[in-house]
Design a protein around this motif. Structure first.
Motif, short mmCIF file in Angstrom:
data_model
loop_
_atom_site.label_atom_id
_atom_site.label_comp_id
_atom_site.label_asym_id
_atom_site.label_seq_id
_atom_site.Cartn_x
_atom_site.Cartn_y
_atom_site.Cartn_z
N UNK A 156 43.96 7.14 0.77
CA UNK A 156 44.16 7.09 1.87
C UNK A 156 42.60 7.52 2.69
N UNK A 157 41.89 8.39 1.49
CA UNK A 157 40.09 8.24 1.57
C UNK A 157 39.74 6.94 1.89
N UNK A 158 39.77 6.38 0.61
CA UNK A 158 39.12 4.97 0.20
C UNK A 158 39.55 4.36 1.48
N UNK A 159 40.60 3.85 2.30
CA UNK A 159 40.72 3.33 3.61
C UNK A 159 40.10 3.91 5.15
N UNK A 160 40.43 4.93 4.63
CA UNK A 160 39.59 5.65 6.22
C UNK A 160 38.44 6.33 6.01
N UNK A 161 37.39 5.59 4.77
CA UNK A 161 35.95 5.83 5.03
C UNK A 161 35.77 4.36 5.02
N UNK A 162 36.44 3.60 4.37
CA UNK A 162 35.52 2.10 4.78
C UNK A 162 36.04 1.65 6.05
N UNK A 163 37.21 2.37 6.79
CA UNK A 163 37.32 2.12 8.30
C UNK A 163 36.60 2.21 9.09
N UNK A 164 35.58 3.69 8.66
CA UNK A 164 34.76 4.43 9.65
C UNK A 164 33.90 3.92 9.28
N UNK A 181 40.76 17.61 2.27
CA UNK A 181 40.43 16.40 2.89
C UNK A 181 40.10 15.35 2.54
N UNK A 182 41.80 14.61 2.47
CA UNK A 182 42.53 14.03 2.66
C UNK A 182 43.65 13.63 4.11
N UNK A 183 43.77 14.74 4.33
CA UNK A 183 44.92 15.68 5.68
C UNK A 183 43.43 14.92 6.76
N UNK A 184 41.92 15.33 6.64
CA UNK A 184 41.06 15.39 7.82
C UNK A 184 40.78 14.05 7.90
N UNK A 185 41.05 13.52 6.78
CA UNK A 185 40.28 12.35 6.99
C UNK A 185 41.45 11.38 7.51
N UNK A 186 42.67 11.98 6.91
CA UNK A 186 43.99 11.04 7.85
C UNK A 186 43.97 11.36 8.99
N UNK A 187 43.61 12.44 9.65
CA UNK A 187 43.80 12.95 10.85
C UNK A 187 42.04 12.53 12.23
N UNK A 220 49.10 11.78 -5.93
CA UNK A 220 46.76 12.19 -6.18
C UNK A 220 46.72 10.05 -6.00
N UNK A 221 47.43 9.30 -6.12
CA UNK A 221 47.24 8.16 -6.55
C UNK A 221 47.04 7.62 -4.68
N UNK A 228 51.14 14.84 7.93
CA UNK A 228 51.77 13.46 7.42
C UNK A 228 51.72 12.97 6.56
N UNK A 229 50.96 13.40 5.24
CA UNK A 229 50.19 14.05 4.04
C UNK A 229 52.53 14.33 3.42
#
Length: 310
Positions: free
Chosen positions: A289-297, A238-244, A283-284, A264-265
């Motif tokens: 990455x997940x929080x930043x990607x969702x916030x940016x979206x 999931x992290x990789x997908x949102x990072x993309x 994990x941190x 990238x991960x």
């Protein structure tokens, strides 16, 4: 593809940084070894992409990977004759698990987060009950060849990754990909235009299950049998997908960018390892990455809507 450009820039920067620390990294054997290590996560990310872009989640893939490796070891138990039948069985189990996830999510209308979390717990409990925490049996050399061996200078993992990537790109450029994105963007509008949303989303879950089966075969071959082999892989995917740059709400994103996010991960973790930073930090990093990607979206979505209205 313009939206996917940032992830390729980040990936290139990380690869250069790794090469600065380890000058041999960009030589063919070392670089192929990196791709070989990343292949299972990239394949999982490609499968997770299909689910996320359709507007759903799949949290069961990590436990599915573990279950498949444990099942393979128990059934093969070192026997070369059992290798190919068991491989075929694993390839069937993956999509069947996805089918169950899809049916429960689309027909019974259970949120996919809950459905796949429940599947994660079911598979984890079944593996522990079957093994008592210590997997039995052994994988045959023929099975392990897929994860550790090569065809000439190119590892089998890399060849399988190329085939999976080509299939994923083809699927998203076909009509299936367009209907999948339409279902994730606005499922009611897609249904009114003739898209069978439930069928398309169930197919996405089956693809995710298939990707988990392929990843399990490669990981089992590379790392051997362990009751923790797939632990945390669902969150990495999931992290990789949102990072993309793929939107967690569905409807936007590129499968190529999702796979680049996985590379990238892996490159980021490799760089941290070269600098001697503990793997416990991974994990941190994923969480940030997940929080930043969702916030940016969330910040960019109102801007896109305003631009579309104007």
């Amino acid at each position: 593809m313009r939206r996917a450009l940032p992830i390729f820039v980040v990936l290139a920067g990380l690869l250069v940084a790794i090469a600065v620390v380890n000058p041999y990294f960009l030589e063919p054997p070392a670089f192929l070894a990196f791709v070989k290590r990343a292949a299972p996560l990239v394949i999982l990310a490609a499968g997770q992409y299909f689910v996320i872009v359709s507007g759903e989640f799949d949290l069961s893939v990590g436990s599915l990977v573990t279950a498949e490796v444990v099942i393979a070891a128990r059934l093969i138990d070192g026997s070369a004759e059992a290798t190919w039948p068991v491989l075929a069985l694993l390839i069937v189990i993956g999509p069947l698990t996805g089918l169950v996830n899809g049916i429960v999510t689309t027909l019974l209308r259970v949120p996919s987060f809950i459905t796949t979390l429940g599947m994660l717990l079911i598979l984890s409990g079944a593996v522990f009950l079957w093994t008592g925490g210590a997997p039995r049996g052994a994988l045959s050399p023929e099975f392990r060849e897929l994860g550790r061996g090569s065809l000439g200078p190119v590892p089998w993992s890399v060849l399988i990754l190329v085939a999976v990537a080509a299939a994923a790109i083809w699927a998203m450029r076909a009509s299936f990909g367009h209907t999948l994105i339409a279902a994730g963007d606005n499922d009611r509008a897609a249904a009114l235009s003739g898209v069978r949303v439930a069928r398309v989303r169930t197919a996405a879950f089956m693809i995710s299950g298939l990707s988990a089966a392929v990843a399990a075969i490669l990981l089992g071959g590379f790392a051997g049998v362990s009751a923790q082999v797939g632990q945390g892989l669902e969150f990495q995917a999931i992290t990789a997908v949102v990072l993309g740059g793929v939107a967690l709400g569905g409807g936007r994103g590129s499968v190529v960018a999702a796979m680049a996010g996985a590379f990238t991960l892996e490159a980021l973790f490799t760089l941290l390892n070269l600098y001697g930073i503990s793997g416990a930090l991974e994990p941190a990093v994923q969480g940030v990455i997940i929080i930043a990607a969702v916030a940016l979206g969330a910040v960019n979505l109102p801007r896109r809507k305003a631009a579309a209205v104007s």
